[in-house]
Design a protein around this motif. Structure first.
Motif, PDB file in Angstrom:
ATOM      1  N   LEU A 192      28.460  41.345  28.442  1.00 35.66           N
ATOM      2  CA  LEU A 192      27.917  41.684  29.754  1.00 35.66           C
ATOM      3  C   LEU A 192      28.372  40.698  30.823  1.00 35.66           C
ATOM      4  CD1 LEU A 192      24.341  42.584  28.525  1.00 35.66           C
ATOM      5  CD2 LEU A 192      25.868  44.171  29.707  1.00 35.66           C
ATOM      6  N   PHE A 193      28.453  39.441  30.481  1.00 30.68           N
ATOM      7  CA  PHE A 193      28.856  38.388  31.417  1.00 30.68           C
ATOM      8  C   PHE A 193      30.368  38.217  31.313  1.00 30.68           C
ATOM      9  CE2 PHE A 193      29.397  33.696  32.214  1.00 30.68           C
ATOM     10  CZ  PHE A 193      29.083  33.726  33.566  1.00 30.68           C
ATOM     11  N   ARG A 194      31.108  38.835  32.271  1.00 30.79           N
ATOM     12  CA  ARG A 194      32.568  38.794  32.230  1.00 30.79           C
ATOM     13  C   ARG A 194      33.114  38.407  33.599  1.00 30.79           C
ATOM     14  NH1 ARG A 194      36.204  43.166  30.230  1.00 30.79           N
ATOM     15  NH2 ARG A 194      37.520  41.340  29.919  1.00 30.79           N
ATOM     16  N   PRO A 195      32.864  37.178  34.050  1.00 30.45           N
ATOM     17  CA  PRO A 195      33.408  36.762  35.341  1.00 30.45           C
ATOM     18  C   PRO A 195      34.908  36.518  35.240  1.00 30.45           C
ATOM     19  CG  PRO A 195      32.352  34.907  34.255  1.00 30.45           C
ATOM     20  CD  PRO A 195      32.108  36.103  33.385  1.00 30.45           C
ATOM     21  N   MET A 196      35.619  36.875  36.322  1.00 25.35           N
ATOM     22  CA  MET A 196      37.057  36.616  36.410  1.00 25.35           C
ATOM     23  C   MET A 196      37.420  36.357  37.857  1.00 25.35           C
ATOM     24  SD  MET A 196      38.991  39.465  34.033  1.00 25.35           S
ATOM     25  CE  MET A 196      38.535  39.743  32.332  1.00 25.35           C
ATOM     26  N   THR A 197      38.429  35.531  38.050  1.00 23.97           N
ATOM     27  CA  THR A 197      39.013  35.407  39.376  1.00 23.97           C
ATOM     28  C   THR A 197      39.866  36.651  39.639  1.00 23.97           C
ATOM     29  OG1 THR A 197      41.008  34.312  38.577  1.00 23.97           O
ATOM     30  CG2 THR A 197      39.107  32.900  39.116  1.00 23.97           C
ATOM     31  N   GLU A 198      40.279  36.826  40.892  1.00 23.32           N
ATOM     32  CA  GLU A 198      41.140  37.961  41.220  1.00 23.32           C
ATOM     33  C   GLU A 198      42.434  37.911  40.409  1.00 23.32           C
ATOM     34  OE1 GLU A 198      41.805  38.258  45.377  1.00 23.32           O
ATOM     35  OE2 GLU A 198      39.706  38.611  45.866  1.00 23.32           O
ATOM     36  N   ALA A 199      42.999  36.720  40.267  1.00 24.27           N
ATOM     37  CA  ALA A 199      44.244  36.585  39.517  1.00 24.27           C
ATOM     38  C   ALA A 199      44.046  36.956  38.046  1.00 24.27           C
ATOM     39  CB  ALA A 199      44.776  35.158  39.632  1.00 24.27           C
ATOM     40  N   GLU A 200      42.940  36.524  37.471  1.00 26.51           N
ATOM     41  CA  GLU A 200      42.659  36.850  36.071  1.00 26.51           C
ATOM     42  C   GLU A 200      42.429  38.347  35.894  1.00 26.51           C
ATOM     43  OE1 GLU A 200      40.489  32.670  34.718  1.00 26.51           O
ATOM     44  OE2 GLU A 200      39.310  34.297  35.626  1.00 26.51           O
ATOM     45  N   ALA A 201      41.695  38.959  36.833  1.00 29.19           N
ATOM     46  CA  ALA A 201      41.428  40.393  36.737  1.00 29.19           C
ATOM     47  C   ALA A 201      42.711  41.200  36.864  1.00 29.19           C
ATOM     48  CB  ALA A 201      40.426  40.805  37.810  1.00 29.19           C
ATOM     49  N   HIS A 202      43.599  40.745  37.736  1.00 28.23           N
ATOM     50  CA  HIS A 202      44.873  41.451  37.931  1.00 28.23           C
ATOM     51  C   HIS A 202      45.708  41.437  36.651  1.00 28.23           C
ATOM     52  CE1 HIS A 202      48.264  43.087  40.178  1.00 28.23           C
ATOM     53  NE2 HIS A 202      49.035  42.175  39.612  1.00 28.23           N
ATOM     54  N   ALA A 203      45.620  40.355  35.910  1.00 28.17           N
ATOM     55  CA  ALA A 203      46.408  40.227  34.678  1.00 28.17           C
ATOM     56  C   ALA A 203      45.722  40.853  33.474  1.00 28.17           C
ATOM     57  CB  ALA A 203      46.680  38.740  34.401  1.00 28.17           C
ATOM     58  N   ASP A 204      44.471  41.269  33.625  1.00 30.97           N
ATOM     59  CA  ASP A 204      43.694  41.808  32.512  1.00 30.97           C
ATOM     60  C   ASP A 204      43.878  43.324  32.457  1.00 30.97           C
ATOM     61  OD1 ASP A 204      41.638  41.483  30.384  1.00 30.97           O
ATOM     62  OD2 ASP A 204      40.429  42.712  31.740  1.00 30.97           O
ATOM     63  N   ALA A 205      44.629  43.808  31.487  1.00 26.87           N
ATOM     64  CA  ALA A 205      44.927  45.240  31.401  1.00 26.87           C
ATOM     65  C   ALA A 205      43.702  46.018  30.936  1.00 26.87           C
ATOM     66  CB  ALA A 205      46.085  45.469  30.440  1.00 26.87           C
ATOM     67  N   THR A 206      43.480  47.185  31.547  1.00 31.08           N
ATOM     68  CA  THR A 206      42.389  48.067  31.154  1.00 31.08           C
ATOM     69  C   THR A 206      42.906  49.100  30.172  1.00 31.08           C
ATOM     70  OG1 THR A 206      41.286  47.799  33.278  1.00 31.08           O
ATOM     71  CG2 THR A 206      40.661  49.708  31.967  1.00 31.08           C
ATOM     72  N   PRO A 207      42.320  49.207  28.987  1.00 30.34           N
ATOM     73  CA  PRO A 207      42.803  50.195  28.012  1.00 30.34           C
ATOM     74  C   PRO A 207      42.404  51.616  28.423  1.00 30.34           C
ATOM     75  CG  PRO A 207      40.819  49.144  27.198  1.00 30.34           C
ATOM     76  CD  PRO A 207      41.176  48.439  28.485  1.00 30.34           C
ATOM     77  N   THR A 208      42.997  52.602  27.788  1.00 32.36           N
ATOM     78  CA  THR A 208      42.544  53.976  27.966  1.00 32.36           C
ATOM     79  C   THR A 208      41.265  54.178  27.157  1.00 32.36           C
ATOM     80  OG1 THR A 208      43.787  54.811  26.076  1.00 32.36           O
ATOM     81  CG2 THR A 208      44.929  54.740  28.214  1.00 32.36           C
ATOM     82  N   LEU A 209      40.519  55.201  27.509  1.00 30.13           N
ATOM     83  CA  LEU A 209      39.274  55.454  26.798  1.00 30.13           C
ATOM     84  C   LEU A 209      39.526  55.748  25.325  1.00 30.13           C
ATOM     85  CD1 LEU A 209      36.202  55.705  27.176  1.00 30.13           C
ATOM     86  CD2 LEU A 209      36.531  58.146  27.540  1.00 30.13           C
ATOM     87  N   GLY A 210      40.610  56.446  25.035  1.00 29.18           N
ATOM     88  CA  GLY A 210      40.906  56.757  23.646  1.00 29.18           C
ATOM     89  C   GLY A 210      41.232  55.535  22.808  1.00 29.18           C
ATOM     90  N   ASP A 211      41.719  54.459  23.458  1.00 25.12           N
ATOM     91  CA  ASP A 211      42.076  53.235  22.734  1.00 25.12           C
ATOM     92  C   ASP A 211      40.944  52.210  22.696  1.00 25.12           C
ATOM     93  OD1 ASP A 211      44.625  54.173  22.228  1.00 25.12           O
ATOM     94  OD2 ASP A 211      45.451  53.307  24.068  1.00 25.12           O
ATOM     95  N   ALA A 212      39.962  52.368  23.588  1.00 25.77           N
ATOM     96  CA  ALA A 212      38.915  51.358  23.731  1.00 25.77           C
ATOM     97  C   ALA A 212      37.739  51.640  22.808  1.00 25.77           C
ATOM     98  CB  ALA A 212      38.435  51.309  25.180  1.00 25.77           C
ATOM     99  N   GLU A 213      37.160  50.563  22.286  1.00 26.36           N
ATOM    100  CA  GLU A 213      35.982  50.729  21.428  1.00 26.36           C
ATOM    101  C   GLU A 213      34.717  50.914  22.247  1.00 26.36           C
ATOM    102  OE1 GLU A 213      33.586  48.404  17.800  1.00 26.36           O
ATOM    103  OE2 GLU A 213      35.402  47.531  18.669  1.00 26.36           O
ATOM    104  N   PHE A 214      34.750  50.420  23.514  1.00 27.19           N
ATOM    105  CA  PHE A 214      33.543  50.444  24.334  1.00 27.19           C
ATOM    106  C   PHE A 214      33.821  51.065  25.702  1.00 27.19           C
ATOM    107  CE2 PHE A 214      33.453  46.713  21.554  1.00 27.19           C
ATOM    108  CZ  PHE A 214      32.279  46.938  20.848  1.00 27.19           C
TER     109      PHE A 214
END
Length: 265
Positions: A192-214
């Motif tokens: 639940l607690f997932r703080p990120m800077t803008e730079a970190e968020a930009h580098a953090d890839a979002t999976p597709t729903l079919g690939d994600a567990e959550f």
């Protein structure tokens, strides 16, 4: 790991920009099946990570006090108030400290609460205070004091047209007539607690729903305080296993692709 087992709304139904709808004021605050576990996490974060989850600029003092009164007046069934303390539905008593209204509210309800105010003569609303225990890929310290367009800087679809729509939405919001929307994000991380800077968020890839567990979804409410005229942006966070999202990956993934950006990020 703290998970819910269902969403109280259908994310398979597409909604237009900015995706908001009217909300009955009595439905503002929610107690769900994860209440006890989420509140224990909030208590721990406010005790151990307070600077990361709680911040307030001086100009927000009056609005924070008004927000405290507004939340107390709209607590859902299951809360018990006795003088200067409130018992939560999980049995924990919370003292109503008038000197730290946002910290008190952070221990009282599941919702994160952001105060957004429009300075005299300004063109945009500014984030002036928040109790944000469950940030999703953004940092309170980085966004505090920033106007809406700057807050949304990393959001690709938050163009000038969307920015104008959102600002008109904030300008036109009336007391007693709240609005709500949802978002939904596939993720490999259930925290639940997932703080990120803008730079970190930009580098953090979002999976597709079919690939994600959550799947992480936020029920977001815009609420105008009548006296200070501050806008409250409340966030109720759900995290589910994708297997518990019952309408099927294709319908939900289409809806997620079309989902509008949050009014604050």
């Amino acid at each position: 790991m703290i998970l819910q087992d269902h969403l109280p709304y259908d994310i398979g139904t597409p909604r237009p920009l900015t995706g908001v709808a009217p909300l009955d004021p009595s439905d503002w605050l929610i107690v769900d099946e994860a209440f006890g576990a989420q509140m224990a996490e909030r208590d721990a974060l406010l005790n151990t990570r307070r600077p990361a989850v709680l911040a307030e600029r001086p100009e927000a003092d009056a609005a924070a006090a008004e927000l405290r009164d507004e939340v107390l007046a709209h607590l859902p069934p299951g809360f018990v108030r006795q003088s200067d303390r409130v018992q939560r539905p999980d049995g924990v008593w919370v003292t109503l400290d008038a000197d730290t209204p946002l910290a008190t509210l952070g221990r009282l309800v599941q919702e994160d609460l952001c105060l957004i105010q429009k300075p005299d003569g300004a063109a945009e609303h500014v984030l002036t205070a928040a109790v944000l225990c469950f940030p999703s890929r953004w940092s309170l310290a980085e966004k505090l004091g920033q106007p809406l367009t700057r807050i949304h800087g990393p959001v690709n679809v938050y163009n000038d047209d969307v920015a104008r729509r959102v600002q008109r939405l904030f300008d036109g919001l009336q007391p007693g007539r709240p609005l709500w929307r949802w978002n939904a994000t596939p993720t490999h991380q259930p925290a639940l607690f997932r703080p990120m800077t803008e730079a970190e968020a930009h580098a953090d890839a979002t999976p597709t729903l079919g690939d994600a567990e959550f799947l992480r979804s936020e029920r977001q409410v815009l609420w105008r305080l009548p006296r200070t005229r501050a806008v409250v942006f409340s966030i109720h966070t759900y995290v589910l296993r994708t297997a518990d999202v019952t309408r099927g990956p294709r319908a939900h993934e289409n809806a997620i692709t079309r989902s509008a950006p949050s009014p604050t990020r």
